[in-house]
Each structure stands twice: as C-alpha cells, then as structure tokens.
Design a protein around this motif. Structure first.
Motif, PDB file in Angstrom:
ATOM      1  N   GLU A 109      35.154  45.778  47.893  1.00  0.00           N
ATOM      2  CA  GLU A 109      36.264  46.904  48.099  1.00  0.00           C
ATOM      3  C   GLU A 109      37.167  46.807  47.181  1.00  0.00           C
ATOM      4  OE1 GLU A 109      38.647  49.396  51.459  1.00  0.00           O
ATOM      5  OE2 GLU A 109      36.830  47.823  52.059  1.00  0.00           O
ATOM      6  N   THR A 110      37.887  45.592  46.985  1.00  0.00           N
ATOM      7  CA  THR A 110      38.999  45.202  45.987  1.00  0.00           C
ATOM      8  C   THR A 110      38.674  45.159  44.766  1.00  0.00           C
ATOM      9  OG1 THR A 110      38.924  43.050  46.659  1.00  0.00           O
ATOM     10  CG2 THR A 110      40.459  44.592  47.897  1.00  0.00           C
ATOM     11  N   ASN A 111      37.439  44.981  44.504  1.00  0.00           N
ATOM     12  CA  ASN A 111      36.721  44.739  43.135  1.00  0.00           C
ATOM     13  C   ASN A 111      35.795  45.573  42.909  1.00  0.00           C
ATOM     14  OD1 ASN A 111      38.308  41.992  42.212  1.00  0.00           O
ATOM     15  ND2 ASN A 111      37.610  41.849  44.611  1.00  0.00           N
ATOM     16  N   PRO A 112      35.781  46.885  42.793  1.00  0.00           N
ATOM     17  CA  PRO A 112      34.824  47.801  42.382  1.00  0.00           C
ATOM     18  C   PRO A 112      34.485  47.748  40.893  1.00  0.00           C
ATOM     19  CG  PRO A 112      36.821  48.967  42.729  1.00  0.00           C
ATOM     20  CD  PRO A 112      37.005  47.716  42.989  1.00  0.00           C
ATOM     21  N   PRO A 113      33.132  48.217  40.551  1.00  0.00           N
ATOM     22  CA  PRO A 113      32.798  48.215  39.267  1.00  0.00           C
ATOM     23  C   PRO A 113      33.821  48.438  38.106  1.00  0.00           C
ATOM     24  CG  PRO A 113      31.137  49.152  40.437  1.00  0.00           C
ATOM     25  CD  PRO A 113      32.223  49.198  41.361  1.00  0.00           C
ATOM     26  N   ASN A 114      34.594  49.435  38.300  1.00  0.00           N
ATOM     27  CA  ASN A 114      35.540  49.706  37.362  1.00  0.00           C
ATOM     28  C   ASN A 114      36.728  48.871  37.159  1.00  0.00           C
ATOM     29  OD1 ASN A 114      36.524  50.932  39.687  1.00  0.00           O
ATOM     30  ND2 ASN A 114      38.343  51.576  38.888  1.00  0.00           N
ATOM     31  N   VAL A 115      37.159  47.880  38.142  1.00  0.00           N
ATOM     32  CA  VAL A 115      37.797  46.803  38.148  1.00  0.00           C
ATOM     33  C   VAL A 115      37.415  45.624  37.597  1.00  0.00           C
ATOM     34  CG1 VAL A 115      39.252  45.273  39.463  1.00  0.00           C
ATOM     35  CG2 VAL A 115      39.370  47.514  40.174  1.00  0.00           C
ATOM     36  N   ARG A 116      36.043  45.546  37.782  1.00  0.00           N
ATOM     37  CA  ARG A 116      35.348  44.094  37.162  1.00  0.00           C
ATOM     38  C   ARG A 116      35.240  44.347  35.670  1.00  0.00           C
ATOM     39  NH1 ARG A 116      31.981  45.049  41.625  1.00  0.00           N
ATOM     40  NH2 ARG A 116      30.222  45.638  40.310  1.00  0.00           N
ATOM     41  N   GLU A 117      35.084  45.825  35.285  1.00  0.00           N
ATOM     42  CA  GLU A 117      34.817  45.948  34.009  1.00  0.00           C
ATOM     43  C   GLU A 117      36.094  45.789  32.993  1.00  0.00           C
ATOM     44  OE1 GLU A 117      32.350  46.887  31.871  1.00  0.00           O
ATOM     45  OE2 GLU A 117      31.112  46.659  33.797  1.00  0.00           O
ATOM     46  N   LEU A 118      37.250  45.633  33.898  1.00  0.00           N
ATOM     47  CA  LEU A 118      38.501  45.324  33.048  1.00  0.00           C
ATOM     48  C   LEU A 118      38.773  43.927  32.972  1.00  0.00           C
ATOM     49  CD1 LEU A 118      40.883  48.179  34.673  1.00  0.00           C
ATOM     50  CD2 LEU A 118      39.940  48.231  32.357  1.00  0.00           C
ATOM     51  N   GLY A 119      37.721  43.183  33.644  1.00  0.00           N
ATOM     52  CA  GLY A 119      37.991  41.817  33.634  1.00  0.00           C
ATOM     53  C   GLY A 119      39.007  41.275  34.923  1.00  0.00           C
ATOM     54  N   GLN A 120      39.151  42.057  35.833  1.00  0.00           N
ATOM     55  CA  GLN A 120      39.832  41.687  36.834  1.00  0.00           C
ATOM     56  C   GLN A 120      39.458  41.392  38.161  1.00  0.00           C
ATOM     57  OE1 GLN A 120      42.588  45.328  37.327  1.00  0.00           O
ATOM     58  NE2 GLN A 120      43.529  44.904  35.282  1.00  0.00           N
ATOM     59  N   VAL A 121      40.017  40.530  38.754  1.00  0.00           N
ATOM     60  CA  VAL A 121      39.516  40.185  40.086  1.00  0.00           C
ATOM     61  C   VAL A 121      40.937  40.394  41.134  1.00  0.00           C
ATOM     62  CG1 VAL A 121      40.093  37.727  39.967  1.00  0.00           C
ATOM     63  CG2 VAL A 121      38.592  38.613  41.957  1.00  0.00           C
ATOM     64  N   VAL A 122      40.836  41.345  42.106  1.00  0.00           N
ATOM     65  CA  VAL A 122      41.863  41.681  42.848  1.00  0.00           C
ATOM     66  C   VAL A 122      41.613  41.187  44.135  1.00  0.00           C
ATOM     67  CG1 VAL A 122      43.073  43.427  43.744  1.00  0.00           C
ATOM     68  CG2 VAL A 122      42.143  43.735  41.461  1.00  0.00           C
ATOM     69  N   THR A 123      42.904  40.456  44.695  1.00  0.00           N
ATOM     70  CA  THR A 123      42.900  39.984  45.953  1.00  0.00           C
ATOM     71  C   THR A 123      43.962  40.705  46.447  1.00  0.00           C
ATOM     72  OG1 THR A 123      41.883  37.838  45.216  1.00  0.00           O
ATOM     73  CG2 THR A 123      42.972  37.846  47.350  1.00  0.00           C
ATOM     74  N   GLU A 124      43.735  41.094  47.935  1.00  0.00           N
ATOM     75  CA  GLU A 124      44.960  41.625  48.817  1.00  0.00           C
ATOM     76  C   GLU A 124      45.424  40.472  49.707  1.00  0.00           C
ATOM     77  OE1 GLU A 124      43.896  45.465  50.290  1.00  0.00           O
ATOM     78  OE2 GLU A 124      43.735  46.291  48.141  1.00  0.00           O
ATOM     79  N   ILE A 125      46.569  40.442  49.975  1.00  0.00           N
ATOM     80  CA  ILE A 125      47.145  39.365  50.719  1.00  0.00           C
ATOM     81  C   ILE A 125      48.124  39.886  51.534  1.00  0.00           C
ATOM     82  CG2 ILE A 125      48.100  37.188  50.990  1.00  0.00           C
ATOM     83  CD1 ILE A 125      46.965  36.310  48.542  1.00  0.00           C
TER      84      ILE A 125
END
Length: 406
Positions: free
Chosen positions: A369-385
């Motif tokens: 949910e925090t790392n959908p395909p469009n985020v991964r394509e940008l080379g990002q890994v997103v963590t919500e804290i």
C-alpha cells in the motif's frame, strides 16, 4: 551459495533479516564565541623556549585557529586551546566588549562540563563584531553531524537569534539554546527579539541570566545561562533520556538568578515560550521547557518533543542505510518494518512513547500500500511511521475535596 566438495558438517553464518537501529547521540554541543588573538595562554608542561635575549622561558600553548571548529572534551582541553580564566589587565589590547564576550564563552563552556556535558565543538572569533551575523560561522558547524545543541553565549540580537534558529531549522538534527535579553522589561517581546515561528520550534530561550563565581575577581558575576543549560540537556539525556524535558533541574554552579522572578512574573512569559530561571529555597532551577514555536506548530511546544523527534529521525536514517540498493520487494519491506519496530519498541519500554501497549504507542507501515508500482518505478521505498510521544507534565493539578466521615 557455498559449494561443498567433500562429506562433512558445515556451519555457516547467516546475516540477520533485520539489523538493529542504535540511537544516535543527543548531547554534543556547538559553541561560538569570542577569544581575542592576544589572549594569555597557559604554559605547556615541561616545555621551554629561548628568547632573543637568551632567556629560557616556558613554551606557551598556541591559541586555537579562529573560525575553525575544535572538539573539546574537558575544561582542561578548553584552557589549553583558548586560555584559562584571567583578568582584563592581562588582556590590555582587548576592548571591554571583547573581553566580556570572552568571559561569557569561558563560563559557558565551564558550566557545560560542570552540569554534565562531555563533548562540545568550539569556534572562536577574535572580536565581538564578528558575531553580528554568525551565519558563516554556523555553516562550519553544519558539517559536524554529531552536534545536536547550538549556542552563542551572550548573543541576544534579533539577527543572531534568527541565524541560529534558521541553522537548526535547515538541518533538522539540532536545537538552539538562546539567551534572553537580561535587562529587558518583563514582556516576551523585549526578552526574545526574534518572534515565535516554525523555525522557533527548533530552539528554546532562557531568562534571566545567572550569577556565578569569578575565580579571578573572587566575586559574583552575571553571565548568560546558555552554556549551563546545554550541560543540563546532556545531564538529563544521560540520566533519563532525550524524551525527558530538561526542566525542574538545578543549575550547578549558579549562585543566584540575576533577577528573581515570581510565579506572577512567569505567568506572563511561559505561555509565550520564555523559559524562566527561578530560585527556590536558595536553589537555582530551570523552570520551563518550551520552544519558540508559534501556534501553527504547537505540536512542538516543548523542547523535549522537538529533540526526541530529531533523535528518532536521525537514528532511523542512520540505522537503515543498509537497505539502500536492496531489491525493493516484500522481503525488504519486512526487514525495514522489523528494524524500525524493534527500535521503537525499545523507546516505548524506556518510557519515551505514550501508550499501555506498543500498538498504542507506535505503528510502522511498509507494504504494497505504501509502495505501489509507480513508487517502486521511481526507485523509492516508502515507510510510514507514527509515534505517540510523551509530553511533560507542565501543570500538575490535585483536586481535593472535603467529605463527611461515615
């Protein structure tokens, strides 16, 4: 995978799926102050030199280079780099303003170590006029990542306060300790020349100045409190943790407050983010823990909240560098979640987070949910804290009522 060529038992070390996050340091200070070029320096033990008249004299320590940060870990080390306590007559070439500023830096660093500080970086300038705009000097401190507290003892101009707060706000890993204007009227505007702001959430101001003993004049002298307060930050961090508000703490070495303020005096200052130094039964104490945050940033009303958030951000940032360039997959998300959760669990167990259970105190979300395909394509890994930080019990209220006996 290892290749085995003959029968036998083989034991392999397997790297852990999650790596522990270690909390970063929180109590290294950065000081900027005046040390005249002609300051009298102490002699180096057992070292001598010969003068042009063929006299053998002790070899003195050289004064530290101006404009260059120097790590200081004891008062003895400070003396050898910047000079010991001394009289104005020994510094005839220094102006009264420069010598007064020099004394303020000396007593600030001495008070820092005396109140529990262990490490600080010091930058000297030769004249007090060099501190009119300290922005360039503060840039020298920006490269020193371990600094978490910044102070310019005796700096009370609006431009100086603004520069220190802007420095801390831009880096977001340190806070400013500001000295209020000592001879001001008892109004927030006259004590704190820089108003409350978003950047103000990265700093706290203290008033009034304090009285300490001058070993040269053998009398009390009035100095700004910022160095002593920085030591209290370090002492509180060590004994309780960075989440504990550095207030209701005795100022070691302070003989009196330069102005004794009452509760009624503080009533007009505390709501406006002025931390008052009070005297209770002869003990000089810090009796406030607020930042210079405006109402729009009231979640950082307390300096302990801001410092603990800085601590979390820096610790998680440094402790998760191992994930950079790893495959962005569910396996990585689980490693991140475990590392951060374990770290926050430790913080909750130490009393830094609010909640009866870990689930109430924090959450970590790193998944599809925090790392959908469009985020991964940008080379990002997103963590919500999310964290529930404990706030200081600033107002303790006991409700007492009279009841009839049975």
């Amino acid at each position: 995978m290892s290749q085995y060529l003959s029968p036998g038992v083989y034991v392999e070390e397997v790297p852990p799926s999650a790596r522990p996050i270690a909390g970063v340091g929180t109590s290294t200070a950065g000081f900027v102050g005046v040390v005249p070029d002609e300051v009298v320096m102490p002699a180096q033990p057992g070292k001598f030199t010969t003068t042009s008249e063929n006299k053998t004299v002790p070899l003195l320590y050289p004064v530290a280079e101006a404009g260059k940060p120097l790590l200081i870990t004891s008062w003895e080390q400070f003396k050898n780099a910047f000079g010991d306590f001394q009289s104005k007559s020994s510094n005839a070439n220094a102006t009264d303003a420069d010598f007064a500023a020099y004394q303020q830096l000396q007593h600030a660093v001495y008070g820092f170590f005396n109140n529990g500080g262990t490490r600080c970086w010091v930058i000297r300038v030769a004249e007090s006029s060099d501190l009119a705009d300290p922005s360039n000097l503060l840039t020298q401190l920006a490269a020193i990542d371990e600094i978490t507290i910044v102070a310019i003892p005796g700096a009370t101009k609006q431009a100086q306060h603004t520069a220190i707060l802007s420095h801390c706000f831009s880096l977001q890993d340190r806070v400013a300790i500001l000295d209020g204007i000592n001879d001001a009227d008892l109004t927030p505007e006259s004590i704190a020349p820089a108003g409350r702001s978003e950047a103000g959430s990265y700093g706290a101001i203290y008033f009034p100045w304090i009285q300490v003993f001058d070993p040269i004049a053998k009398a009390n002298m009035t100095i700004p409190p910022s160095g002593h307060i920085a030591g209290i930050y370090a002492r509180s961090d060590s004994s309780r943790g960075v989440f504990k508000a550095p207030a209701n703490e005795m100022i070691v070495g302070a003989l009196d407050a330069d102005r004794r303020l009452s509760k009624a005096d503080q009533d007009g200052l505390n709501p406006e983010g002025i931390n008052v130094i009070r005297v209770f039964n002869g003990t000089v104490k810090v009796w406030g823990a607020r930042t210079r945050a405006d109402e729009a940033n009231s979640e950082f009303r307390y300096i302990s909240t801001r410092r603990f958030m800085n601590f979390l951000r820096e610790s998680i940032d440094q402790g998760t560098q191992f994930v950079v360039f790893e495959p962005n997959s569910p396996a990585l998300w689980q490693r991140i979640t475990r590392s951060v959760s374990d770290f926050l669990l430790t913080q909750w167990q130490s009393g830094a987070l609010f909640g009866e259970t870990p689930k109430q105190a924090f959450f970590v979300k790193c998944d599809a949910e925090t790392n959908p395909p469009n985020v991964r394509e940008l080379g990002q890994v997103v963590t919500e804290i999310g964290v529930a930080i404990v706030k200081p019990a600033e107002f303790v209220v006991f409700r007492i009522q009279q009841t009839t006996g049975n």
